[in-house]
Motif scaffolding. Structure first.
Motif, PDB file in Angstrom:
ATOM      1  N   GLU A   1       1.123  -1.333  -0.067  1.00  0.00           N
ATOM      2  CA  GLU A   1       0.149  -0.174  -0.030  1.00  0.00           C
ATOM      3  C   GLU A   1       0.971   1.810   0.133  1.00  0.00           C
ATOM      4  O   GLU A   1       1.949   0.986   0.319  1.00  0.00           O
ATOM      5  N   PRO A   2       0.150   2.773  -0.968  1.00  0.00           N
ATOM      6  CA  PRO A   2       1.357   3.849  -0.646  1.00  0.00           C
ATOM      7  C   PRO A   2       1.784   3.821   0.766  1.00  0.00           C
ATOM      8  O   PRO A   2       0.854   4.201   1.737  1.00  0.00           O
ATOM      9  N   VAL A   3       2.611   4.583   0.651  1.00  0.00           N
ATOM     10  CA  VAL A   3       2.901   5.275   1.859  1.00  0.00           C
ATOM     11  C   VAL A   3       3.380   6.445   1.489  1.00  0.00           C
ATOM     12  O   VAL A   3       4.176   7.497   0.983  1.00  0.00           O
ATOM     13  N   ASP A   4       3.087   7.737   2.647  1.00  0.00           N
ATOM     14  CA  ASP A   4       3.555   9.394   2.333  1.00  0.00           C
ATOM     15  C   ASP A   4       3.496   9.667   4.111  1.00  0.00           C
ATOM     16  O   ASP A   4       3.539   9.236   4.766  1.00  0.00           O
ATOM     17  N   HIS A   5       5.146   9.805   4.453  1.00  0.00           N
ATOM     18  CA  HIS A   5       6.033  10.290   5.345  1.00  0.00           C
ATOM     19  C   HIS A   5       5.690  11.145   5.912  1.00  0.00           C
ATOM     20  O   HIS A   5       5.805  12.328   6.908  1.00  0.00           O
ATOM     21  N   ARG A   6       4.833  12.995   4.718  1.00  0.00           N
ATOM     22  CA  ARG A   6       4.847  14.051   5.038  1.00  0.00           C
ATOM     23  C   ARG A   6       6.159  14.264   5.720  1.00  0.00           C
ATOM     24  O   ARG A   6       6.608  15.486   6.572  1.00  0.00           O
ATOM     25  N   LEU A   7       7.883  13.695   5.184  1.00  0.00           N
ATOM     26  CA  LEU A   7       8.407  14.734   5.626  1.00  0.00           C
ATOM     27  C   LEU A   7       8.613  16.079   3.718  1.00  0.00           C
ATOM     28  O   LEU A   7       8.526  16.009   3.779  1.00  0.00           O
ATOM     29  N   HIS A   8       9.846  16.697   5.246  1.00  0.00           N
ATOM     30  CA  HIS A   8      10.280  17.816   4.113  1.00  0.00           C
ATOM     31  C   HIS A   8      11.510  18.127   5.456  1.00  0.00           C
ATOM     32  O   HIS A   8      12.013  17.499   5.762  1.00  0.00           O
ATOM     33  N   LEU A   9      12.272  18.746   3.743  1.00  0.00           N
ATOM     34  CA  LEU A   9      14.283  19.218   4.740  1.00  0.00           C
ATOM     35  C   LEU A   9      13.759  20.385   5.582  1.00  0.00           C
ATOM     36  O   LEU A   9      13.170  20.461   5.988  1.00  0.00           O
ATOM     37  N   THR A  10      14.985  19.883   6.563  1.00  0.00           N
ATOM     38  CA  THR A  10      15.218  20.408   7.948  1.00  0.00           C
ATOM     39  C   THR A  10      15.603  22.776   7.166  1.00  0.00           C
ATOM     40  O   THR A  10      16.135  22.038   5.930  1.00  0.00           O
ATOM     41  N   ALA A  11      15.242  23.029   7.764  1.00  0.00           N
ATOM     42  CA  ALA A  11      15.880  24.293   7.880  1.00  0.00           C
ATOM     43  C   ALA A  11      17.183  23.980   6.782  1.00  0.00           C
ATOM     44  O   ALA A  11      17.486  25.190   6.134  1.00  0.00           O
ATOM     45  N   GLU A  12      18.423  23.410   7.722  1.00  0.00           N
ATOM     46  CA  GLU A  12      19.561  23.573   7.784  1.00  0.00           C
ATOM     47  C   GLU A  12      20.070  23.296   5.867  1.00  0.00           C
ATOM     48  O   GLU A  12      20.345  23.770   5.296  1.00  0.00           O
ATOM     49  N   SER A  13      19.362  21.995   6.132  1.00  0.00           N
ATOM     50  CA  SER A  13      19.285  21.429   5.189  1.00  0.00           C
ATOM     51  C   SER A  13      18.655  22.347   3.247  1.00  0.00           C
ATOM     52  O   SER A  13      18.987  21.977   2.444  1.00  0.00           O
ATOM     53  N   ALA A  14      17.117  22.653   3.829  1.00  0.00           N
ATOM     54  CA  ALA A  14      16.670  24.140   3.022  1.00  0.00           C
ATOM     55  C   ALA A  14      18.444  24.939   2.392  1.00  0.00           C
ATOM     56  O   ALA A  14      17.874  25.179   1.412  1.00  0.00           O
ATOM     57  N   ALA A  15      18.258  25.420   3.284  1.00  0.00           N
ATOM     58  CA  ALA A  15      20.077  26.414   3.359  1.00  0.00           C
ATOM     59  C   ALA A  15      20.608  25.490   2.371  1.00  0.00           C
ATOM     60  O   ALA A  15      20.909  26.740   2.142  1.00  0.00           O
ATOM     61  N   ASP A  16      21.274  24.694   2.400  1.00  0.00           N
ATOM     62  CA  ASP A  16      21.951  24.150   1.765  1.00  0.00           C
ATOM     63  C   ASP A  16      21.391  23.988   0.825  1.00  0.00           C
ATOM     64  O   ASP A  16      22.190  23.944  -0.644  1.00  0.00           O
ATOM     65  N   VAL A  17      20.622  23.591  -0.252  1.00  0.00           N
ATOM     66  CA  VAL A  17      19.648  23.447  -1.014  1.00  0.00           C
ATOM     67  C   VAL A  17      19.759  24.893  -1.870  1.00  0.00           C
ATOM     68  O   VAL A  17      20.018  24.666  -3.419  1.00  0.00           O
ATOM     69  N   ALA A  18      18.675  25.737  -1.738  1.00  0.00           N
ATOM     70  CA  ALA A  18      19.581  26.854  -1.841  1.00  0.00           C
ATOM     71  C   ALA A  18      20.683  27.192  -2.282  1.00  0.00           C
ATOM     72  O   ALA A  18      20.444  28.842  -3.531  1.00  0.00           O
ATOM     73  N   THR A  19      22.065  26.970  -1.778  1.00  0.00           N
ATOM     74  CA  THR A  19      23.097  27.722  -2.750  1.00  0.00           C
ATOM     75  C   THR A  19      23.381  26.858  -3.462  1.00  0.00           C
ATOM     76  O   THR A  19      24.379  27.348  -4.473  1.00  0.00           O
ATOM     77  N   MET A  20      22.611  25.406  -4.533  1.00  0.00           N
ATOM     78  CA  MET A  20      22.869  24.855  -5.021  1.00  0.00           C
ATOM     79  C   MET A  20      21.980  25.796  -6.307  1.00  0.00           C
ATOM     80  O   MET A  20      20.865  25.922  -6.105  1.00  0.00           O
ATOM     81  N   GLU A  21      23.469  26.118  -7.010  1.00  0.00           N
ATOM     82  CA  GLU A  21      22.704  26.691  -8.145  1.00  0.00           C
ATOM     83  C   GLU A  21      22.648  25.904  -9.640  1.00  0.00           C
ATOM     84  O   GLU A  21      22.613  26.624 -10.559  1.00  0.00           O
ATOM     85  N   SER A  22      22.270  24.618  -9.054  1.00  0.00           N
ATOM     86  CA  SER A  22      21.801  24.087 -10.831  1.00  0.00           C
ATOM     87  C   SER A  22      20.564  23.542 -10.972  1.00  0.00           C
ATOM     88  O   SER A  22      20.240  22.360  -9.666  1.00  0.00           O
ATOM     89  N   PRO A  23      19.600  24.317 -11.566  1.00  0.00           N
ATOM     90  CA  PRO A  23      18.477  23.622 -11.351  1.00  0.00           C
ATOM     91  C   PRO A  23      18.471  22.102 -11.885  1.00  0.00           C
ATOM     92  O   PRO A  23      17.578  21.842 -10.846  1.00  0.00           O
ATOM     93  N   GLU A  24      19.352  21.552 -11.998  1.00  0.00           N
ATOM     94  CA  GLU A  24      19.419  19.536 -12.077  1.00  0.00           C
ATOM     95  C   GLU A  24      19.754  19.344 -10.460  1.00  0.00           C
ATOM     96  O   GLU A  24      19.199  18.317 -10.390  1.00  0.00           O
ATOM     97  N   MET A  25      20.460  19.722  -9.646  1.00  0.00           N
ATOM     98  CA  MET A  25      20.063  19.328  -8.500  1.00  0.00           C
ATOM     99  C   MET A  25      19.048  19.678  -7.606  1.00  0.00           C
ATOM    100  O   MET A  25      18.344  19.116  -7.280  1.00  0.00           O
ATOM    101  N   ASN A  26      18.408  20.945  -8.204  1.00  0.00           N
ATOM    102  CA  ASN A  26      16.658  21.174  -7.322  1.00  0.00           C
ATOM    103  C   ASN A  26      16.559  19.732  -7.954  1.00  0.00           C
ATOM    104  O   ASN A  26      15.500  19.317  -7.126  1.00  0.00           O
ATOM    105  N   GLU A  27      16.295  19.212  -8.983  1.00  0.00           N
ATOM    106  CA  GLU A  27      15.348  17.917  -9.184  1.00  0.00           C
ATOM    107  C   GLU A  27      16.116  16.654  -8.982  1.00  0.00           C
ATOM    108  O   GLU A  27      15.355  15.847  -8.222  1.00  0.00           O
ATOM    109  N   VAL A  28      17.555  16.788  -8.730  1.00  0.00           N
ATOM    110  CA  VAL A  28      17.705  14.846  -7.870  1.00  0.00           C
ATOM    111  C   VAL A  28      17.328  15.653  -6.630  1.00  0.00           C
ATOM    112  O   VAL A  28      16.860  14.396  -5.719  1.00  0.00           O
ATOM    113  N   VAL A  29      17.325  16.554  -5.152  1.00  0.00           N
ATOM    114  CA  VAL A  29      16.847  16.236  -4.720  1.00  0.00           C
ATOM    115  C   VAL A  29      15.548  16.616  -4.029  1.00  0.00           C
ATOM    116  O   VAL A  29      14.825  15.611  -3.020  1.00  0.00           O
TER     117      VAL A  29
END
Length: 137
Positions: free
Chosen positions: A1-29
């Motif tokens: 059966e399908p699962v959804d943990h309803r996770l989101h990135l922590t503030a620190e990880s979201a900040a790390d992602v914001a520094t990634m300037e590649s749209p490709e990396m955003n898709e991978v994240v």
């Protein structure tokens, strides 16, 4: 059966992602977070997901899958490599970037093992580990 943990990135990880300037990396994240949200981890309650991108731009992902017998359980790297092969992805040495999303404070951590394996099968890829937390609602 399908699962959804309803996770989101922590503030620190979201900040790390914001520094990634590649749209490709955003898709991978996004793919890694989606895989973590769909991970089947009823025993450890430590969902984790991974995604990678190959040199030709293919994005592949997979999440942890647990079995009550434990040893047939699969790590996010294993399920991602299976998805890559099943979808016609290239050889492992052509992986450019890999992203792992793990539950912050989770009982099971995949980072060290995945890093070790990636160094062997795809020594030139970058490896990013991000932490996630459950949504409050």
């Amino acid at each position: 059966e399908p699962v959804d943990h309803r996770l989101h990135l922590t503030a620190e990880s979201a900040a790390d992602v914001a520094t990634m300037e590649s749209p490709e990396m955003n898709e991978v994240v996004r793919a890694a977070l989606e895989a973590a949200n769909k991970a089947y981890t009823p025993y450890s309650t430590s969902p984790a997901g991974m995604a990678l991108v190959t040199e030709c731009g293919g994005v592949y992902s997979g999440g942890a899958i647990e079995s009550c017998a434990y040893n047939p359980s699969m790590s996010p790297l294993q399920t991602t490599l299976v998805a890559t092969a099943a979808e016609g992805g290239h050889a492992w040495e052509h992986v450019k970037h890999a992203v792992l999303v793990e539950l912050e404070g989770g009982k099971v951590k995949h980072e060290a093992t995945i890093e070790l394996v990636l160094k062997q099968i795809s020594p030139n890829c970058t490896f990013t580990v991000l932490q996630a937390a459950p949504s409050n609602h």
